[in-house]
Write a protein that holds these residues in place. Structure first.
Motif, short mmCIF file in Angstrom:
data_model
loop_
_atom_site.label_atom_id
_atom_site.label_comp_id
_atom_site.label_asym_id
_atom_site.label_seq_id
_atom_site.Cartn_x
_atom_site.Cartn_y
_atom_site.Cartn_z
N LEU A 170 70.57 32.33 24.81
CA LEU A 170 69.61 33.09 24.00
C LEU A 170 68.40 32.22 23.64
CD1 LEU A 170 71.89 34.93 21.38
CD2 LEU A 170 70.69 35.95 23.31
N LEU A 171 67.21 32.81 23.72
CA LEU A 171 66.02 32.14 23.20
C LEU A 171 65.87 32.52 21.74
CD1 LEU A 171 63.43 32.69 26.08
CD2 LEU A 171 64.78 30.63 25.60
N PHE A 172 65.23 31.64 20.98
CA PHE A 172 65.10 31.82 19.53
C PHE A 172 63.62 31.67 19.16
CE2 PHE A 172 66.72 29.98 15.25
CZ PHE A 172 66.96 31.25 14.74
N PRO A 173 62.80 32.71 19.45
CA PRO A 173 61.35 32.57 19.23
C PRO A 173 60.97 32.28 17.78
CG PRO A 173 61.83 34.51 20.55
CD PRO A 173 63.16 33.99 20.07
N ASP A 174 61.57 33.00 16.84
CA ASP A 174 61.24 32.74 15.44
C ASP A 174 62.31 33.31 14.52
OD1 ASP A 174 60.63 35.52 15.13
OD2 ASP A 174 58.61 35.14 15.86
N PHE A 175 62.26 32.89 13.27
CA PHE A 175 63.21 33.41 12.28
C PHE A 175 62.68 33.16 10.88
CE2 PHE A 175 65.28 29.41 10.78
CZ PHE A 175 64.81 28.53 11.74
N LYS A 176 63.20 33.96 9.94
CA LYS A 176 62.79 33.85 8.53
C LYS A 176 64.03 33.53 7.70
CE LYS A 176 63.17 37.05 5.83
NZ LYS A 176 64.11 37.43 4.72
N ILE A 177 63.92 32.53 6.86
CA ILE A 177 65.03 32.23 5.95
C ILE A 177 64.51 32.13 4.52
CG2 ILE A 177 66.71 31.18 7.53
CD1 ILE A 177 65.55 28.47 6.98
N GLU A 178 65.44 32.20 3.60
CA GLU A 178 65.10 32.08 2.18
C GLU A 178 66.07 31.10 1.52
OE1 GLU A 178 64.73 35.92 0.26
OE2 GLU A 178 63.90 36.79 2.09
N TYR A 179 65.57 30.43 0.50
CA TYR A 179 66.39 29.44 -0.21
C TYR A 179 66.50 29.81 -1.69
CZ TYR A 179 65.72 26.30 3.81
OH TYR A 179 65.72 25.74 5.06
N GLY A 180 67.51 29.21 -2.31
CA GLY A 180 67.67 29.36 -3.75
C GLY A 180 68.25 28.08 -4.33
N TYR A 181 68.37 28.06 -5.66
CA TYR A 181 69.00 26.92 -6.34
C TYR A 181 70.40 27.33 -6.74
CZ TYR A 181 64.09 25.53 -6.87
OH TYR A 181 62.79 25.20 -6.63
N ASP A 182 71.38 26.44 -6.51
CA ASP A 182 72.72 26.73 -7.03
C ASP A 182 72.76 26.33 -8.51
OD1 ASP A 182 73.04 23.98 -7.13
OD2 ASP A 182 74.46 23.87 -5.46
N THR A 183 73.93 26.48 -9.14
CA THR A 183 74.00 26.25 -10.59
C THR A 183 73.74 24.78 -10.95
OG1 THR A 183 76.39 26.19 -10.31
CG2 THR A 183 75.45 28.23 -11.20
N GLU A 184 73.84 23.88 -9.94
CA GLU A 184 73.53 22.46 -10.21
C GLU A 184 72.10 22.10 -9.84
OE1 GLU A 184 76.66 20.65 -8.01
OE2 GLU A 184 78.14 21.31 -9.46
#
Ligand code: UDP
Length: 246
Positions: free
Chosen positions: A171-185
């Motif tokens: 599979l080719l992987f041209p692009d992707f979107k991710i999101e981050y957050g903070y855990d309780t620490e």
């Protein structure tokens, strides 16, 4: 484990409280939207397959020592996850030119990027997810400089890990979107999902599109494409564990 309390409702997922304040359940729904919600539909089993694909890719990332929200699939469609305070940034990585990049800039279709491009958008329906630069993100108080650098570094590592895995599967992987957050620490943790709703996947040999672009373009075979991604990336152990027939 799943309490009734919905704490967040997105366009394709819902987040529910659990008895444990550090954990939530993410429900992957069959709703599908494109163009900031202008195009809407419901595709049977989409949530099922997206949750499984996300779980598999989160596992691949975790194996490389990168923290993700993923704990386990309670069953396909329902993901037990660490509770995160999400950062309203859409972190897009581009290996091959496609989509909005071609509409906005004079890149050649399928032009490859080495190093990859990282683009960060402000996750805001009200403002239409505008692209940010570092100074704007910091001035808006969305993130601190140090954490922004950390996110870029983690994202490049995730791109490397996923590309290696996906390319080994054809599979080719041209692009992707991710999101981050903070855990309780306060640690930065990868959240959200990694699925054909949020990534482009192309068959390396035929260049077949295996992602949400089929829906965006009004083509048929959306769920078949998502299932094909699952069948390509899952191993026998995954199929047994999640009771999947492909
Ligand atoms: N993407 C996403 N959510 C968004 C915008 C983009 O998941 O709100 C993903 C999209 O699926 C693609 C990548 O980010 O894998 C880059 O999207 P692009 O900017 O090309 O936008 P599009 O052409 O999809 O409008």
């Amino acid at each position: 484990m799943k309490s009734e309390k919905l704490i967040y409702q997105g366009k394709a997922k819902g987040v529910y409280e659990t008895d444990d304040p550090q954990k939530v359940i993410v429900e992957f729904r069959d709703d599908i939207t494109a163009g900031d919600g202008a195009k809407k539909d419901n595709i049977n089993e989409k949530g099922f397959w997206n949750s499984i694909i996300s779980a598999k890719l989160f596992e691949i990332i975790e194996e490389e020592g990168i923290k993700t929200q993923y704990i386990d699939l309670i069953k396909p469609g329902l993901m037990l996850s660490w509770k995160l305070e999400m950062i309203p940034l859409e972190v897009i990585t581009r290996n091959i030119a496609a989509g909005s990049l071609l509409r906005r800039y004079p890149f050649e279709p399928k032009q490859t990027f080495d190093p990859p491009i990282i683009q960060i958008d402000y996750k805001s329906d009200e403002y239409g997810d505008p692209m940010l630069n570092d100074d704007i993100a910091i001035a808006l108080g969305l993130i601190e400089k140090e954490n922004l650098e950390k996110i870029k570094e983690i994202t490049l590592k995730i791109n490397k890990v996923l590309r290696k895995f996906l390319e080994s599967k054809g599979l080719l992987f041209p692009d992707f979107k991710i999101e981050y957050g903070y855990d309780t620490e306060g640690n930065i943790v990868l959240g959200d999902e990694i699925s054909p709703d949020t990534c482009r996947f192309w068959d390396a040999e035929t260049c077949d599109i295996l992602d949400k672009d089929l829906f965006r373009q009004g083509e048929s075979g959306v769920i078949e494409a998502y299932k094909r991604v699952a069948s390509i990336i899952l191993d026998e152990e995954n199929k047994k564990k999640w009771n999947i027939e492909l």
